[in-house]
Design a protein around this motif. Structure first.
Motif, PDB file in Angstrom:
ATOM      1  N   MET A 173       0.815  -1.192   0.000  1.00  0.00           N
ATOM      2  CA  MET A 173       0.000   0.000   0.000  1.00  0.00           C
ATOM      3  C   MET A 173       0.859   1.257   0.000  1.00  0.00           C
ATOM      4  O   MET A 173       0.562   2.176  -0.721  1.00  0.00           O
ATOM      5  N   ALA A 174       1.886   1.272   0.804  1.00  0.00           N
ATOM      6  CA  ALA A 174       2.759   2.448   0.849  1.00  0.00           C
ATOM      7  C   ALA A 174       4.214   2.046   1.011  1.00  0.00           C
ATOM      8  O   ALA A 174       5.024   2.821   1.518  1.00  0.00           O
ATOM      9  N   CYS A 175       4.548   0.846   0.560  1.00  0.00           N
ATOM     10  CA  CYS A 175       5.912   0.355   0.736  1.00  0.00           C
ATOM     11  C   CYS A 175       6.929   1.213  -0.011  1.00  0.00           C
ATOM     12  O   CYS A 175       8.086   1.295   0.389  1.00  0.00           O
ATOM     13  N   PHE A 176       6.489   1.889  -1.069  1.00  0.00           N
ATOM     14  CA  PHE A 176       7.397   2.725  -1.845  1.00  0.00           C
ATOM     15  C   PHE A 176       7.896   3.935  -1.050  1.00  0.00           C
ATOM     16  O   PHE A 176       8.924   4.524  -1.394  1.00  0.00           O
ATOM     17  N   LEU A 177       7.186   4.303   0.006  1.00  0.00           N
ATOM     18  CA  LEU A 177       7.595   5.457   0.812  1.00  0.00           C
ATOM     19  C   LEU A 177       8.896   5.198   1.572  1.00  0.00           C
ATOM     20  O   LEU A 177       9.659   6.129   1.844  1.00  0.00           O
ATOM     21  N   VAL A 178       9.163   3.942   1.901  1.00  0.00           N
ATOM     22  CA  VAL A 178      10.399   3.608   2.618  1.00  0.00           C
ATOM     23  C   VAL A 178      11.609   3.869   1.716  1.00  0.00           C
ATOM     24  O   VAL A 178      12.583   4.510   2.135  1.00  0.00           O
ATOM     25  N   SER A 179      11.537   3.410   0.472  1.00  0.00           N
ATOM     26  CA  SER A 179      12.635   3.645  -0.466  1.00  0.00           C
ATOM     27  C   SER A 179      12.778   5.124  -0.788  1.00  0.00           C
ATOM     28  O   SER A 179      13.892   5.631  -0.945  1.00  0.00           O
ATOM     29  N   THR A 180      11.663   5.824  -0.868  1.00  0.00           N
ATOM     30  CA  THR A 180      11.705   7.260  -1.131  1.00  0.00           C
ATOM     31  C   THR A 180      12.376   7.997   0.026  1.00  0.00           C
ATOM     32  O   THR A 180      13.206   8.890  -0.189  1.00  0.00           O
ATOM     33  N   GLU A 191      -4.835   2.513  -4.952  1.00  0.00           N
ATOM     34  CA  GLU A 191      -4.421   2.669  -3.555  1.00  0.00           C
ATOM     35  C   GLU A 191      -3.921   4.081  -3.264  1.00  0.00           C
ATOM     36  O   GLU A 191      -3.791   4.463  -2.114  1.00  0.00           O
ATOM     37  N   ILE A 192      -3.635   4.842  -4.311  1.00  0.00           N
ATOM     38  CA  ILE A 192      -3.253   6.243  -4.189  1.00  0.00           C
ATOM     39  C   ILE A 192      -4.305   7.053  -4.926  1.00  0.00           C
ATOM     40  O   ILE A 192      -4.666   6.740  -6.057  1.00  0.00           O
ATOM     41  N   VAL A 193      -4.800   8.093  -4.276  1.00  0.00           N
ATOM     42  CA  VAL A 193      -5.837   8.940  -4.875  1.00  0.00           C
ATOM     43  C   VAL A 193      -5.377  10.400  -4.840  1.00  0.00           C
ATOM     44  O   VAL A 193      -4.534  10.772  -4.019  1.00  0.00           O
ATOM     45  N   GLU A 252       2.338   1.594  -9.740  1.00  0.00           N
ATOM     46  CA  GLU A 252       1.552   0.358  -9.554  1.00  0.00           C
ATOM     47  C   GLU A 252       0.453   0.569  -8.525  1.00  0.00           C
ATOM     48  O   GLU A 252      -0.685   0.139  -8.711  1.00  0.00           O
ATOM     49  N   HIS A 253       0.758   1.253  -7.437  1.00  0.00           N
ATOM     50  CA  HIS A 253      -0.252   1.522  -6.413  1.00  0.00           C
ATOM     51  C   HIS A 253      -1.319   2.487  -6.938  1.00  0.00           C
ATOM     52  O   HIS A 253      -2.490   2.352  -6.596  1.00  0.00           O
ATOM     53  N   LEU A 254      -0.908   3.433  -7.743  1.00  0.00           N
ATOM     54  CA  LEU A 254      -1.867   4.349  -8.371  1.00  0.00           C
ATOM     55  C   LEU A 254      -2.785   3.587  -9.317  1.00  0.00           C
ATOM     56  O   LEU A 254      -3.999   3.795  -9.329  1.00  0.00           O
ATOM     57  N   TRP A 255      -2.216   2.689 -10.074  1.00  0.00           N
ATOM     58  CA  TRP A 255      -2.972   1.879 -11.036  1.00  0.00           C
ATOM     59  C   TRP A 255      -4.035   1.036 -10.326  1.00  0.00           C
ATOM     60  O   TRP A 255      -5.130   0.859 -10.839  1.00  0.00           O
ATOM     61  N   HIS A 256      -3.703   0.547  -9.148  1.00  0.00           N
ATOM     62  CA  HIS A 256      -4.633  -0.297  -8.393  1.00  0.00           C
ATOM     63  C   HIS A 256      -5.563   0.492  -7.483  1.00  0.00           C
ATOM     64  O   HIS A 256      -6.322  -0.107  -6.710  1.00  0.00           O
ATOM     65  N   PRO A 268      -6.643  11.765   2.200  1.00  0.00           N
ATOM     66  CA  PRO A 268      -5.269  11.608   2.675  1.00  0.00           C
ATOM     67  C   PRO A 268      -4.334  10.946   1.676  1.00  0.00           C
ATOM     68  O   PRO A 268      -3.274  10.454   2.071  1.00  0.00           O
ATOM     69  N   PHE A 269      -4.664  10.911   0.404  1.00  0.00           N
ATOM     70  CA  PHE A 269      -3.834  10.426  -0.709  1.00  0.00           C
ATOM     71  C   PHE A 269      -3.641   8.914  -0.726  1.00  0.00           C
ATOM     72  O   PHE A 269      -3.561   8.326  -1.780  1.00  0.00           O
ATOM     73  N   LEU A 270      -3.548   8.290   0.409  1.00  0.00           N
ATOM     74  CA  LEU A 270      -3.465   6.829   0.481  1.00  0.00           C
ATOM     75  C   LEU A 270      -4.803   6.321   0.997  1.00  0.00           C
ATOM     76  O   LEU A 270      -5.262   6.727   2.065  1.00  0.00           O
ATOM     77  N   THR A 271      -5.432   5.429   0.252  1.00  0.00           N
ATOM     78  CA  THR A 271      -6.747   4.944   0.659  1.00  0.00           C
ATOM     79  C   THR A 271      -6.698   4.207   1.993  1.00  0.00           C
ATOM     80  O   THR A 271      -7.681   4.177   2.721  1.00  0.00           O
ATOM     81  N   ALA A 272      -5.563   3.638   2.330  1.00  0.00           N
ATOM     82  CA  ALA A 272      -5.438   2.907   3.596  1.00  0.00           C
ATOM     83  C   ALA A 272      -5.483   3.842   4.799  1.00  0.00           C
ATOM     84  O   ALA A 272      -5.756   3.402   5.914  1.00  0.00           O
ATOM     85  N   MET A 273      -5.257   5.112   4.601  1.00  0.00           N
ATOM     86  CA  MET A 273      -5.248   6.049   5.723  1.00  0.00           C
ATOM     87  C   MET A 273      -6.661   6.453   6.159  1.00  0.00           C
ATOM     88  O   MET A 273      -6.831   7.073   7.198  1.00  0.00           O
TER      89      MET A 273
END
Length: 127
Positions: A1-8, A66-68, A60-64, A72-77
């Motif tokens: 869901m937001a795993c890309f934030l760690v690498s960023t 999970e990012i809007v 990929e998360h945007l495509w699915h 709060p930009f992340l649907t999981a939030m």
């Protein structure tokens, strides 16, 4: 869901370290005659690797869905249970991906140093 934030986040930290290292290398430039790849250049490789993976994962998360584009930009939030799952994913998947990319980068740096050392020895033999 937001795993890309760690690498960023790691890429942002690496960029800060890279800037500090560039300033240190400029101060030591006259002293060192040895041919080698500067650490700041190697850190830029790591930053590009991390950001490249982050951009692909974000897409990929945007495509699915999970990012809007609204807060709060992340649907999981929007839900507390989903947020807990998201943080767990960041702690496990995100950290493991960042560690793997960093480990691959270490291998690339070692290989690059060996190639440069071999090329400089070959150049010394010719001259």
């Amino acid at each position: 869901m937001a795993c890309f934030l760690v690498s960023t986040a790691e890429a942002v930290i690496v960029k800060a370290v890279e800037k500090v290292e560039e300033k240190r290398e400029v101060n030591q430039e006259e002293k060192n005659e040895e041919v080698k790849i500067p650490l700041s250049k190697k850190l830029s490789w790591l930053r590009y690797m991390l950001l490249g993976g982050s951009v692909l994962l974000a897409f990929e998360h945007l495509w699915h869905g999970e990012i809007v584009p609204w807060f709060p930009f992340l649907t999981a939030m929007s839900d507390q249970a989903d947020a807990a799952e998201m943080f767990h994913e960041m702690a496990t998947v995100g950290v493991s991906m960042a560690v793997l990319v960093t480990a691959v980068w270490v291998g690339v740096c070692v290989a690059a140093d060996l190639i440069v050392k071999k090329a400089s020895k070959a150049a010394e033999t010719i001259v």
